[in-house]
Write a protein that holds these residues in place. Structure first.
Motif, mmCIF file in Angstrom:
data_model
loop_
_atom_site.group_PDB
_atom_site.id
_atom_site.type_symbol
_atom_site.label_atom_id
_atom_site.label_comp_id
_atom_site.label_asym_id
_atom_site.label_seq_id
_atom_site.Cartn_x
_atom_site.Cartn_y
_atom_site.Cartn_z
ATOM 1 N N LEU A 50 0.834 -1.195 0.000
ATOM 2 C CA LEU A 50 0.000 0.000 0.000
ATOM 3 C C LEU A 50 0.872 1.249 0.000
ATOM 4 O O LEU A 50 1.809 1.361 0.795
ATOM 5 N N LEU A 51 0.550 2.185 -0.864
ATOM 6 C CA LEU A 51 1.219 3.479 -0.870
ATOM 7 C C LEU A 51 0.672 4.313 0.283
ATOM 8 O O LEU A 51 -0.542 4.427 0.459
ATOM 9 N N ALA A 52 1.566 4.865 1.085
ATOM 10 C CA ALA A 52 1.155 5.606 2.274
ATOM 11 C C ALA A 52 0.232 6.763 1.915
ATOM 12 O O ALA A 52 0.597 7.618 1.110
ATOM 13 N N PRO A 53 -0.957 6.817 2.494
ATOM 14 C CA PRO A 53 -1.859 7.943 2.212
ATOM 15 C C PRO A 53 -1.347 9.226 2.856
ATOM 16 O O PRO A 53 -0.696 9.195 3.907
ATOM 17 N N GLU A 54 -1.654 10.317 2.260
ATOM 18 C CA GLU A 54 -1.236 11.606 2.803
ATOM 19 C C GLU A 54 -1.943 11.866 4.133
ATOM 20 O O GLU A 54 -3.129 11.605 4.294
ATOM 21 N N GLY A 55 -1.167 12.375 5.093
ATOM 22 C CA GLY A 55 -1.738 12.751 6.376
ATOM 23 C C GLY A 55 -1.885 11.628 7.383
ATOM 24 O O GLY A 55 -2.395 11.853 8.495
ATOM 25 N N VAL A 56 -1.460 10.418 7.057
ATOM 26 C CA VAL A 56 -1.571 9.280 7.975
ATOM 27 C C VAL A 56 -0.206 8.981 8.579
ATOM 28 O O VAL A 56 0.794 8.892 7.866
ATOM 29 N N ASP A 57 -0.151 8.847 9.901
ATOM 30 C CA ASP A 57 1.080 8.477 10.595
ATOM 31 C C ASP A 57 1.314 6.979 10.391
ATOM 32 O O ASP A 57 0.951 6.149 11.234
ATOM 33 N N VAL A 58 1.921 6.641 9.254
ATOM 34 C CA VAL A 58 2.065 5.223 8.916
ATOM 35 C C VAL A 58 3.049 4.526 9.846
ATOM 36 O O VAL A 58 2.921 3.326 10.108
ATOM 37 N N ALA A 59 4.030 5.267 10.381
ATOM 38 C CA ALA A 59 4.961 4.651 11.330
ATOM 39 C C ALA A 59 4.220 4.241 12.599
ATOM 40 O O ALA A 59 4.438 3.154 13.144
ATOM 41 N N GLY A 60 3.333 5.113 13.082
ATOM 42 C CA GLY A 60 2.553 4.773 14.263
ATOM 43 C C GLY A 60 1.612 3.615 14.017
ATOM 44 O O GLY A 60 1.454 2.733 14.872
ATOM 45 N N VAL A 61 0.988 3.593 12.859
ATOM 46 C CA VAL A 61 0.103 2.485 12.512
ATOM 47 C C VAL A 61 0.888 1.182 12.421
ATOM 48 O O VAL A 61 0.429 0.126 12.884
ATOM 49 N N ALA A 62 2.094 1.244 11.848
ATOM 50 C CA ALA A 62 2.927 0.048 11.724
ATOM 51 C C ALA A 62 3.303 -0.499 13.097
ATOM 52 O O ALA A 62 3.360 -1.720 13.301
ATOM 53 N N GLN A 63 3.563 0.395 14.063
ATOM 54 C CA GLN A 63 3.882 -0.054 15.422
ATOM 55 C C GLN A 63 2.710 -0.828 16.025
ATOM 56 O O GLN A 63 2.909 -1.873 16.677
ATOM 57 N N ILE A 64 1.509 -0.327 15.819
ATOM 58 C CA ILE A 64 0.330 -1.026 16.327
ATOM 59 C C ILE A 64 0.182 -2.384 15.661
ATOM 60 O O ILE A 64 -0.091 -3.395 16.318
ATOM 61 N N ALA A 65 0.373 -2.431 14.342
ATOM 62 C CA ALA A 65 0.237 -3.693 13.611
ATOM 63 C C ALA A 65 1.266 -4.716 14.079
ATOM 64 O O ALA A 65 0.954 -5.917 14.212
ATOM 65 N N ARG A 66 2.487 -4.281 14.328
ATOM 66 C CA ARG A 66 3.524 -5.209 14.796
ATOM 67 C C ARG A 66 3.192 -5.747 16.182
ATOM 68 O O ARG A 66 3.368 -6.943 16.465
ATOM 69 N N ALA A 67 2.719 -4.871 17.065
ATOM 70 C CA ALA A 67 2.366 -5.320 18.410
ATOM 71 C C ALA A 67 1.186 -6.287 18.362
ATOM 72 O O ALA A 67 1.159 -7.288 19.089
ATOM 73 N N LEU A 68 0.227 -5.985 17.500
ATOM 74 C CA LEU A 68 -0.914 -6.879 17.358
ATOM 75 C C LEU A 68 -0.474 -8.231 16.808
ATOM 76 O O LEU A 68 -0.957 -9.290 17.245
ATOM 77 N N ALA A 69 0.460 -8.233 15.863
ATOM 78 C CA ALA A 69 0.985 -9.488 15.322
ATOM 79 C C ALA A 69 1.684 -10.300 16.404
ATOM 80 O O ALA A 69 1.574 -11.532 16.444
#
Length: 476
Positions: free
Chosen positions: A137-156
C-alpha cells in the motif's frame, strides 16, 4: 520505522483502488474510460460489501481496482483488510484511505505460518514470504504510517503468542517474549519462578501452576519515567488449561492454547505503549502457568491463601484464571496505580452474553466507561459494559473461608468473576476488567481466523488520549 507492506515514496506509480458504495457507483462509472466501465458492468459489479473487480488497461495489465463498501448502515471500518488477500503483487493507492484503512490492510495481511515448511518469523506479514511478492500500500497523505505500523507489529506479536500451540508456548516462552520486549524498549523485567512464588507471597499463582512440570511464574516488566502517572496492565497467562481435576471435556479443551489470550493482549498493549513513548509509568504483570493434572494438583474444596490475605475456597479447578489474576492484581494494587487494567479469557458466560466479537468490560469508573465505549467504536475495537452488580457479591460467600471463587450456580458468571477480582483491588484510582475471547472463529476483514489480542488497540488509544508522548521525550 514503517512496514514492509507500506511504501512511503509517494512519487512511485501505484494502481488506484476505488472504494465505493452503491450510492456513488454510477458517478464513478461515468468517470471511468468507456471500456473500463463496460468491463465493470459486465462483471456485475454492484459495490456490494467486499466485492472486488480488477480492471485491465489496453495492454491487458492491471489499470485500477474497484472495491465495494456495501450499504452505509452495514459498513465495516476494517473492510480494507480484505484487499491484501485479493490483490496480486504490486503497489496500490487506496483512494480516500485514512488511518483505520492502513491499519486494516496490515491486520488483514497477517499470516501465521510458523509450522509451514520454509517459513520463519512474523512481523505482521506472511512469515518468510518475499514482501515484493505481496500487495503493498502506498502511504496515504496525512496518515502516521509509522505509528500504525507499530500497532500492527504489536498486534501481530499478540496474535503469534495465541496461535502458537502450548507445546511451544508455555510459561517459559511467554516470559521470554516479555523479556525480548523489555530489551527492545529498554525496560526492566523480573521473573519470580516456581517455589519462589510462595516465598514472595504469590501462593495462588503457585497453587494453580504447581502440577505442571513447566514451572509457574510471575513476569514483571516496568518502563517509563519513575514519576509519571502509574498504569498497570495484568494479563491472564494460562498457557494451557486442562481444567485441572475438574477436567474439561474434549470439545472444551481443544482450543485451550488460547487461554493465555489475556496475557497476549496485555503484552500487545504494552508493546504499543512503549513504541509510542507515552508519558506514563507502565507496569506489565503476567502470571504464567499451565493448569495441569498430577498428584500435587490443587483440588475442589481446598482453601488457598492469597497475597491479599483473604482465604479462598476452591469451588472448581477449572476457574483457575481468576485465582492467578487475584494474586497479580493484589500485587499491582499495592502501588496504588492511577489505572489498573486486566485482560483475561475468563468465562464462557461472557461469550454466551455477547458472542466472540464483543468483549465485555467492567468498571465502577463512569468516566472511564464512557471513554471506552466511545474510543472502542472509533478504533473498530468494540467492547460492551457489564455491571459489577453488588448484590451478586453475596454469591461468593464460603462457609469455611473468606470467600469462594465461584458462585455455585450458572447465573451471571462473567459478573461473578469480575466481582471476585474486584475483591483484590482497593487502592487503585480506577480498575478495569476485560473478559475477552482472544480468538476469531470465522475470518472477518482485517481479522484472520485465529488468535486476536482483543481490546489491546482500544487500551492503547485510551492511554494515548490520556497520557500523550512528551515532545522530544522518551519513556525509556
Amino acid at each position: 520505522m514503517t512496514h514492509p507492506l507500506i511504501e512511503t515514496d509517494t512519487s512511485l506509480e501505484a494502481v488506484p483502488v476505488h472504494a465505493i458504495g452503491p450510492e456513488g457507483l454510477d458517478d464513478l462509472l461515468a468517470e471511468l474510460p468507456g471500456p473500463a466501465a463496460h468491463f465493470a458492468k459486465a462483471q456485475g459489479f454492484k459495490a456490494k460489501k467486499g466485492e472486488t473487480v480488477l480492471l485491465p488497461d489496453a495492454q491487458g495489465g492491471l489499470a485500477q481496482v474497484l472495491f465495494g463498501l456495501g450499504d452505509k448502515m452495514q459498513r465495516d471500518p476494517l473492510l480494507a483488510g480484505l484487499l491484501p488477500g485479493r490483490l496480486p503483487a504490486g503497489l496500490y493507492r487506496l483512494n480516500g484511505a485514512g488511518r483505520l484503512d492502513v491499519l486494516a490492510w496490515l491486520m488483514g495481511a497477517y499470516r501465521f505460518t510458523r509450522y509451514r515448511s520454509g517459513k520463519s518469523g512474523n512481523d505482521g506479514t506472511e512469515n518468510g514470504a518475499d514482501d515484493g511478492a505481496r500487495a503493498r500500500l502506498l502511504a496515504p497523505e496525512g496518515v502516521d504510517v509509522a505509528g500504525v505500523a507499530q500497532i500492527a507489529r504489536a498486534l501481530a506479536l499478540g496474535r503469534d503468542l495465541i496461535n502458537t500451540p502450548a507445546n511451544d508456548c508455555g510459561p517459559a516462552e511467554i516470559a521470554q517474549a516479555v523479556e525480548r520486549l523489555a530489551q527492545r524498549h529498554n525496560a526492566s523485567c523480573q521473573i519470580i519462578e516456581g517455589d519462589a512464588l510462595v516465598a514472595e507471597n504469590l501462593p495462588m499463582i503457585h497453587a494453580v501452576g504447581r502440577a505442571s512440570p513447566r514451572a509457574p511464574r510471575l513476569i514483571d516488566l516496568r518502563w517509563g519515567r519513575a514519576d509519571a502517572p502509574r498504569v498497570t496492565l495484568v494479563g491472564k497467562g494460562v498457557a494451557f488449561d486442562t481444567g485441572g481435576l475438574n477436567i474439561k471435556p474434549d470439545n472444551a479443551m481443544s482450543l485451550m492454547k488460547k487461554d493465555m489470550g489475556g496475557a497476549a493482549a496485555a503484552i500487545a498493549a504494552a508493546a504499543m505503549v512503549m513504541a509510542s513513548g507515552l508519558d506514563l509509568r507502565l507496569r506489565l504483570l503476567v502470571p504464567a502457568v499451565e493448569n495441569a493434572i498430577s498428584g500435587n494438583a490443587f483440588r475442589p474444596g481446598d482453601v488457598l491463601p492469597s497475597r491479599k490475605g483473604l482465604s479462598v475456597e476452591i469451588g472448581n479447578t477449572d476457574a483457575e484464571g481468576r485465582l492467578i489474576l487475584a494474586d497479580a492484581l493484589a500485587l499491582a494494587d499495592e502501588e496504588a496505580p492511577e489505572l489498573l487494567i486486566d485482560f483475561a479469557t475468563l468465562t464462557g458466560s461472557a461469550r454466551v452474553a455477547l458472542g466472540p466479537d464483543l468483549p465485555p468490560f467492567m468498571t465502577d469508573d463512569e468516566a472511564l466507561a464512557a471513554d471506552l465505549a466511545r474510543i472502542g467504536m472509533a478504533e473498530a475495537d468494540p467492547v460492551w459494559r457489564l455491571p459489577l452488580w453488588q448484590p451478586y457479591d453475596d454469591l461468593l460467600r464460603s462457609s469455611v473461608a473468606d470467600l469462594n471463587h465461584i458462585s455455585g450456580n450458572s447465573f451471571a458468571g462473567a459478573i461473578i468473576a469480575g466481582l471476585f477480582l474486584r475483591r483484590f483491588v482497593e487502592k487503585a484510582e480506577s480498575y478495569l476488567h476485560f473478559d475477552i475471547y482472544g480468538w476469531v472463529p470465522n475470518a472477518k476483514p482485517g481479522r484472520p481466523k485465529g488468535g486476536e489480542a482483543q481490546a489491546a488497540r482500544l487500551v492503547h488509544a485510551l492511554l494515548t488520549e490520556r497520557y500523550p508522548a512528551r515532545a522530544g521525550g522518551s519513556g525509556a
